[in-house]
Design an enzyme around this catalytic site. Sequence first.
Site, short mmCIF file in Angstrom:
data_model
loop_
_atom_site.label_atom_id
_atom_site.label_comp_id
_atom_site.label_asym_id
_atom_site.label_seq_id
_atom_site.Cartn_x
_atom_site.Cartn_y
_atom_site.Cartn_z
N TYR A 48 0.78 -1.23 0.00
CA TYR A 48 0.00 0.00 0.00
C TYR A 48 0.81 1.29 0.00
CZ TYR A 48 -3.99 -3.02 0.52
OH TYR A 48 -4.93 -3.99 0.30
N PHE A 80 -10.83 -3.80 10.59
CA PHE A 80 -12.04 -3.37 9.86
C PHE A 80 -11.89 -3.74 8.40
CE2 PHE A 80 -9.09 0.24 10.17
CZ PHE A 80 -8.96 0.64 8.87
#
Length: 419
Positions: A124, A419
Site C-alpha cells: 500500500y 475493519f
Amino acid sequence: MGTEIRTLGDDDVAGWLKALNTGFHRAVELDPEEVALRRATLELDRTRGAFDGGRCVATFRSMPRELTVPGGAAISADAVTNVAVTPTHRRRGLASRLMAADLGAAKERGDAVAILIAAEYPIYGRFGFGPATWVTDWEIDIPRAGLDRRYAGPDPAQGAIELVDGAEVRAFGPALHERVRRATPGAISRSKTWWDLNTGAVVHPSNGWTAPFFAAYRDTATGEVDGLVAYRVNDPHWPNKLPHSDVTVVSLTAATPAAEAALWRHVLSLDWVRKLTTDHRPPDDVLPLLLGDPRAASVETYADFMWLRVLDVPVALSARAYAPLAADLVLDVRDTAGLAGGTFRLETAPDTAPRCTPAPGAAPDLTLDVADLGRLYLGDESALRLATLGLLAEHRAGAAATADVLFRTARRPWCPEVF
C-alpha cells in the site's frame, strides 16, 4: 483489457462475495440467507468490483468512519477493506484501478484521510499509505506472573466487576467505546453492525459464533460502566489431574485507569488458567507492568497495523493538536496520484489552534512523500528517523527536529480493531 471497474447492484452481491472469499482462500459458496445478511452490511455505492465477462474477479469496498487524532478531534476517514483479487487475475493492475476509483470518490466527498489494515506490508505504500499505528499481541505465563492468586476483585468502595451478556453490551457498549475512542488517537468509530456481529446478535453461518464471556467494570460512585473485557476460556483435558486452561482476551476497553487495572486483574486471576493471550493491544500497553514479574509477558506479535493516507493536507493537519511550540513549517508534500500534493504552511503556537494552509511558491523547509506524512500524522513516527532514512529531506537546518517535537505524542496511537 476488457475488465470493467464499477460499483455494485443488488444482483452483483453474490458473485462479489464469491470473488472475495476466493481471493482470501475461504469457502466460496454462501447460502442465500448469508448473502442477504452480508448484503445488509454493504453500501453498494462504496462497494466496487472488477468484472471480466460479467464475472467478478476482484473486490474492494470502503466504509465511512470517524478517526480520532491527537488532541481528541475526529476527522472523516474512508475506511478501506475487502481488497481481494482472484488467483486467475492477479498482476493485471485491478487493485490499483479499484483503489484509484475509491480514493478519487473519497477526495470528492471531502474525506480528510483514508485508512486500512494492510494484509501485506509492501502493497500500500505505492498508493500513498504509510503505517500509522502498531500493535502488540501478548502471551502471559500466569504461574510466573507474580500475581496474588487470592485476589477477590476490586475494592467495592471504588468499583465492581459484573458478568454481562451480549444484549447488555449492546446497550452500554457504544457509549463506552465513544468515551475511549475520543481519548485514543488512532481509534475509529463503530457501526451498529459491528456491535451486532461482535455480540452474537447477527451471526454469519460461514464464520460461526462462540460467545465470549463479557465482564464490565462499574464505578461505585457514578454507577457508570467504565470498562469492558471480552474473553474466551479453553479448558482442555487436565493432564495428571492438573489444570491446564488458557484464556484469550478478545478485547479490553477502559475509560479509566482503575477500570483497566481491575479488568486485567480479573482475567489474570481466573481459576485454573495457566496462560493468557491477547488480541491486538497498544504498542505501549500497560499490561506487563501490572504483573509482579513483567518478564512473564512475552511478545507474540509486534507489527504495523493501521495504515493512513492523507487526502486533504490542510484539513488533516489543522485538525490535530501538536506540542505546545511556536513553529512555522513549510511542507512540500509529494503525491504521484495527484490527490494531496503541494506546498503547505503549518503554523502552531501555545494556546492557539494550529493552522495549515496552501502555500504555493513558498520555499519548503521539508519535503516528503504523502505516504511518509501518513506515518507522521498520528504521532507514532519520528521525523528525525525518516530524515535519517532519506525519506524526508530537510531544506532548513533544524526543521526535521522541529517536526519531530511537534508531531510526536506522549502515548502511541492505537487502532483497537480490524475493519
